[in-house]
Design a protein around this motif. Sequence first.
Motif, mmCIF file in Angstrom:
data_model
loop_
_atom_site.group_PDB
_atom_site.id
_atom_site.type_symbol
_atom_site.label_atom_id
_atom_site.label_comp_id
_atom_site.label_asym_id
_atom_site.label_seq_id
_atom_site.Cartn_x
_atom_site.Cartn_y
_atom_site.Cartn_z
ATOM 1 N N MET A 102 -2.326 2.977 1.551
ATOM 2 C CA MET A 102 -1.130 2.169 1.635
ATOM 3 C C MET A 102 0.055 3.113 1.752
ATOM 4 O O MET A 102 0.125 4.115 1.076
ATOM 5 N N SER A 103 0.954 2.761 2.605
ATOM 6 C CA SER A 103 2.135 3.601 2.735
ATOM 7 C C SER A 103 2.961 3.489 1.465
ATOM 8 O O SER A 103 2.904 2.498 0.739
ATOM 9 N N ILE B 85 5.116 0.293 1.344
ATOM 10 C CA ILE B 85 4.434 -0.931 0.945
ATOM 11 C C ILE B 85 4.091 -0.882 -0.536
ATOM 12 O O ILE B 85 4.264 -1.857 -1.256
ATOM 13 N N GLN C 92 -0.175 -12.135 -2.151
ATOM 14 C CA GLN C 92 -1.176 -11.433 -1.350
ATOM 15 C C GLN C 92 -2.583 -11.615 -1.911
ATOM 16 O O GLN C 92 -3.566 -11.384 -1.230
ATOM 17 N N CYS D 18 -5.130 -9.640 4.428
ATOM 18 C CA CYS D 18 -4.417 -8.666 3.594
ATOM 19 C C CYS D 18 -5.314 -7.495 3.202
ATOM 20 O O CYS D 18 -4.863 -6.584 2.516
ATOM 21 N N LYS E 152 -5.306 -2.717 3.847
ATOM 22 C CA LYS E 152 -3.936 -2.197 3.865
ATOM 23 C C LYS E 152 -3.607 -1.360 2.642
ATOM 24 O O LYS E 152 -2.481 -0.942 2.468
#
Length: 174
Positions: free
Chosen positions: A1-2, A5, A70, A98, A101
């Motif tokens: 995950m970045s 985010i 989410q 979802c 990610k």
Amino acid sequence: MSDDIAAEVSFSEIREEHLPQVLDIYNYYVLNTTVSFHTEPLTLPVMRESVLTGEPRFKSYAIELGAELQGYVGIARHKNKQAYDSSGEISVYLKPGCTGKGIGEHALQFIEKRAAELDFHVLVATVCSENERSCRLFLKNGYERSAYFKEIGTKFGRRLDIASYQKIIGRMQV
């Protein structure tokens, strides 16, 4: 995950207003996958009892990105015997679309931290062995496969295996 985010993902105890979406997420997995071993959709009262237990240590949390749900993550009683009180069974359910990610990994880190604060010693996750994404998630995050049961469930006309993963998160305090 970045990192962007990850910074936007938040967790809060599941409340009554979350229940319809939580039910939809769970029932998607009931009806379409072997992620859940329920074969019939749950009702709102059954889901309410499952995630709003009223027990201070066994709780479920909404996973939100911005204002949008989410999925959810929770700690349940592993077994209903006092000797197991320092162990919890964890689950992570994400809305279809979802997954993949990094949200599940972030949810796992959150629930481990929460479990440590609640003095859990061991966390256990049990998944259908064909749910490769979840199996990888737990292994990647320091869980060890501790059990494997062959052909223990039947769904969609097939016999299914389950694997249990565990992680020791606390020091033994007896």
